[in-house]
Motif scaffolding. Sequence first.
Motif, PDB file in Angstrom:
ATOM      1  N   HIS A 205      49.392  36.056 -25.037  1.00 48.61           N
ATOM      2  CA  HIS A 205      49.452  36.998 -23.920  1.00 48.61           C
ATOM      3  C   HIS A 205      48.386  36.639 -22.891  1.00 48.61           C
ATOM      4  CE1 HIS A 205      51.635  40.590 -26.073  1.00 48.61           C
ATOM      5  NE2 HIS A 205      52.295  39.451 -26.142  1.00 48.61           N
ATOM      6  N   LEU A 206      48.774  36.596 -21.609  1.00 51.46           N
ATOM      7  CA  LEU A 206      47.868  36.262 -20.519  1.00 51.46           C
ATOM      8  C   LEU A 206      47.781  37.426 -19.526  1.00 51.46           C
ATOM      9  CD1 LEU A 206      49.121  32.605 -19.928  1.00 51.46           C
ATOM     10  CD2 LEU A 206      46.986  33.287 -21.050  1.00 51.46           C
ATOM     11  N   PRO A 207      47.292  38.579 -19.973  1.00 51.87           N
ATOM     12  CA  PRO A 207      47.196  39.742 -19.077  1.00 51.87           C
ATOM     13  C   PRO A 207      46.095  39.553 -18.049  1.00 51.87           C
ATOM     14  CG  PRO A 207      46.085  40.216 -21.131  1.00 51.87           C
ATOM     15  CD  PRO A 207      46.726  38.855 -21.304  1.00 51.87           C
ATOM     16  N   GLU A 208      46.144  40.340 -16.976  1.00 50.19           N
ATOM     17  CA  GLU A 208      45.087  40.295 -15.980  1.00 50.19           C
ATOM     18  C   GLU A 208      44.304  41.600 -15.962  1.00 50.19           C
ATOM     19  OE1 GLU A 208      46.438  38.738 -12.242  1.00 50.19           O
ATOM     20  OE2 GLU A 208      47.258  36.934 -13.192  1.00 50.19           O
ATOM     21  N   ASP A 209      44.620  42.490 -16.923  1.00 48.43           N
ATOM     22  CA  ASP A 209      43.888  43.746 -17.061  1.00 48.43           C
ATOM     23  C   ASP A 209      43.377  43.931 -18.487  1.00 48.43           C
ATOM     24  OD1 ASP A 209      46.294  44.102 -18.344  1.00 48.43           O
ATOM     25  OD2 ASP A 209      46.811  45.991 -17.348  1.00 48.43           O
ATOM     26  N   ASP A 210      43.364  42.853 -19.249  1.00 50.58           N
ATOM     27  CA  ASP A 210      42.920  42.889 -20.635  1.00 50.58           C
ATOM     28  C   ASP A 210      42.562  41.466 -21.051  1.00 50.58           C
ATOM     29  OD1 ASP A 210      42.285  43.773 -23.146  1.00 50.58           O
ATOM     30  OD2 ASP A 210      44.277  44.565 -23.631  1.00 50.58           O
ATOM     31  N   TYR A 211      42.025  41.337 -22.261  1.00 54.37           N
ATOM     32  CA  TYR A 211      41.649  40.022 -22.773  1.00 54.37           C
ATOM     33  C   TYR A 211      42.866  39.202 -23.198  1.00 54.37           C
ATOM     34  CZ  TYR A 211      36.764  41.513 -22.888  1.00 54.37           C
ATOM     35  OH  TYR A 211      35.510  41.932 -22.544  1.00 54.37           O
ATOM     36  N   ILE A 212      42.777  37.902 -23.067  1.00 60.08           N
ATOM     37  CA  ILE A 212      43.782  36.974 -23.571  1.00 60.08           C
ATOM     38  C   ILE A 212      43.750  37.001 -25.097  1.00 60.08           C
ATOM     39  CG2 ILE A 212      44.420  34.523 -23.717  1.00 60.08           C
ATOM     40  CD1 ILE A 212      43.120  34.169 -20.933  1.00 60.08           C
ATOM     41  N   ASN A 213      44.936  36.974 -25.719  1.00 58.09           N
ATOM     42  CA  ASN A 213      44.949  36.906 -27.175  1.00 58.09           C
ATOM     43  C   ASN A 213      46.266  36.338 -27.678  1.00 58.09           C
ATOM     44  OD1 ASN A 213      43.864  37.282 -29.801  1.00 58.09           O
ATOM     45  ND2 ASN A 213      42.824  39.130 -29.096  1.00 58.09           N
ATOM     46  N   ILE A 214      46.270  35.964 -28.954  1.00 63.13           N
ATOM     47  CA  ILE A 214      47.443  35.383 -29.604  1.00 63.13           C
ATOM     48  C   ILE A 214      47.927  36.330 -30.691  1.00 63.13           C
ATOM     49  CG2 ILE A 214      48.235  33.510 -31.121  1.00 63.13           C
ATOM     50  CD1 ILE A 214      46.492  31.611 -29.542  1.00 63.13           C
ATOM     51  N   TYR A 215      49.259  36.506 -30.773  1.00 61.27           N
ATOM     52  CA  TYR A 215      49.843  37.425 -31.743  1.00 61.27           C
ATOM     53  C   TYR A 215      50.984  36.754 -32.504  1.00 61.27           C
ATOM     54  CZ  TYR A 215      47.368  40.575 -28.628  1.00 61.27           C
ATOM     55  OH  TYR A 215      46.394  41.172 -27.853  1.00 61.27           O
ATOM     56  N   TYR A 216      51.030  37.005 -33.797  1.00 64.07           N
ATOM     57  CA  TYR A 216      52.110  36.487 -34.645  1.00 64.07           C
ATOM     58  C   TYR A 216      53.375  37.277 -34.360  1.00 64.07           C
ATOM     59  CZ  TYR A 216      54.786  35.717 -38.971  1.00 64.07           C
ATOM     60  OH  TYR A 216      55.769  35.426 -39.881  1.00 64.07           O
ATOM     61  N   ILE A 217      54.484  36.573 -34.085  1.00 68.01           N
ATOM     62  CA  ILE A 217      55.766  37.231 -33.849  1.00 68.01           C
ATOM     63  C   ILE A 217      56.585  37.295 -35.125  1.00 68.01           C
ATOM     64  CG2 ILE A 217      57.945  37.167 -32.576  1.00 68.01           C
ATOM     65  CD1 ILE A 217      56.492  35.654 -30.367  1.00 68.01           C
ATOM     66  N   GLY A 218      56.771  36.136 -35.781  1.00 71.12           N
ATOM     67  CA  GLY A 218      57.567  36.127 -36.997  1.00 71.12           C
ATOM     68  C   GLY A 218      57.983  34.730 -37.418  1.00 71.12           C
ATOM     69  N   ASP A 219      58.839  34.698 -38.401  1.00 72.56           N
ATOM     70  CA  ASP A 219      59.361  33.470 -38.996  1.00 72.56           C
ATOM     71  C   ASP A 219      60.090  32.639 -37.947  1.00 72.56           C
ATOM     72  OD1 ASP A 219      60.368  31.570 -40.694  1.00 72.56           O
ATOM     73  OD2 ASP A 219      61.527  32.949 -41.936  1.00 72.56           O
ATOM     74  N   ALA A 220      59.884  31.321 -37.971  1.00 70.14           N
ATOM     75  CA  ALA A 220      60.577  30.425 -37.046  1.00 70.14           C
ATOM     76  C   ALA A 220      61.478  29.430 -37.776  1.00 70.14           C
ATOM     77  CB  ALA A 220      59.574  29.677 -36.176  1.00 70.14           C
ATOM     78  N   GLY A 221      61.602  29.579 -39.109  1.00 71.25           N
ATOM     79  CA  GLY A 221      62.469  28.693 -39.869  1.00 71.25           C
ATOM     80  C   GLY A 221      61.741  27.986 -40.988  1.00 71.25           C
ATOM     81  N   ALA A 222      62.506  27.439 -41.934  1.00 70.78           N
ATOM     82  CA  ALA A 222      61.911  26.734 -43.069  1.00 70.78           C
ATOM     83  C   ALA A 222      62.967  25.881 -43.754  1.00 70.78           C
ATOM     84  CB  ALA A 222      61.319  27.730 -44.070  1.00 70.78           C
TER      85      ALA A 222
END
Length: 290
Positions: A205-222
């Motif tokens: 996330h690249l907000p301009e009213d909060d800190y930048i951060n990374i978030y886990y969304i979910g499974d992408a395959g296996a």
Amino acid sequence: MIIRETLMKKILISLALSLGSLATSAVMAATPSFSTQQMAQTKLHDLSFKQVMRAFYTGEMTDFFVSDEDIESMPYIGLGYEEDGEQIVAVMHPSIKYKNTAGEPRYLVMIEKVLIDYEGTLISCHACQATADFYSFKKLNNGQFQLVSQSPQDIEISSSWGRVDVDSASLEQGIRTLGVNLVGSIFKTSYSSLGESSSSWYALHLPEDDYINIYYIGDAGADNGGQYTASSPLYYGYNVAYSVLPDKSSKYYPIMLSFKGDKPTDDFERIETVNTRKLKKFDPVNKEYY
């Protein structure tokens, strides 16, 4: 027996991710309230390695020898030592130009932090982690670059073999609108062990009213193609595609994950052919996709 062993591996990986989430929460808890005015006070003449490091790491930098071809191909400098004597080295990835939701140019800088031993060699193993700091800027009329936002120090990010699992090219490719007044990047990370491979989707996330951060969304395959051929009853392999669903009633857009292929059940007792979807929404209070 094979499926039960696989289940144990999944449990261990899940535990590692949970511990990483706890560490992220601790870092975020110590982060001061976001201030647009305070961010705007930081201005750089350019986005060179020299200017970025002097602006954010003054008093930490040390000269250090590195013997790693990939790291040597990028700008780097030492940032002091860990308690066990390992050297922290900051590596600057190529900056990324993107546009915010208003169409205004923005610039993203990623500083990766790796560990180097006394011989200058990257400390590399399956469990060896790296961290990263992110900074976003806008260009002023006078040619200077003004800080818009930044991540908490040493943001938790998927990594293995001593390096983060994402680069500038992957982040740039994944840039898109993720919410009202929110641009970000969706990227995939992968992990392989003992003939099995698994992937995960993450959102930067690249907000301009909060800190930048990374978030886990979910499974992408296996898949376990390193152990079995596609004709084996024990083989599984599935892909997970994502799509962002614009929703003007929500600050954060939902993300649809579409599963297709041969997928083990959650308890790893069966392998089933799937063609299903799962909707992921962002919780702004707990700061996570659920």
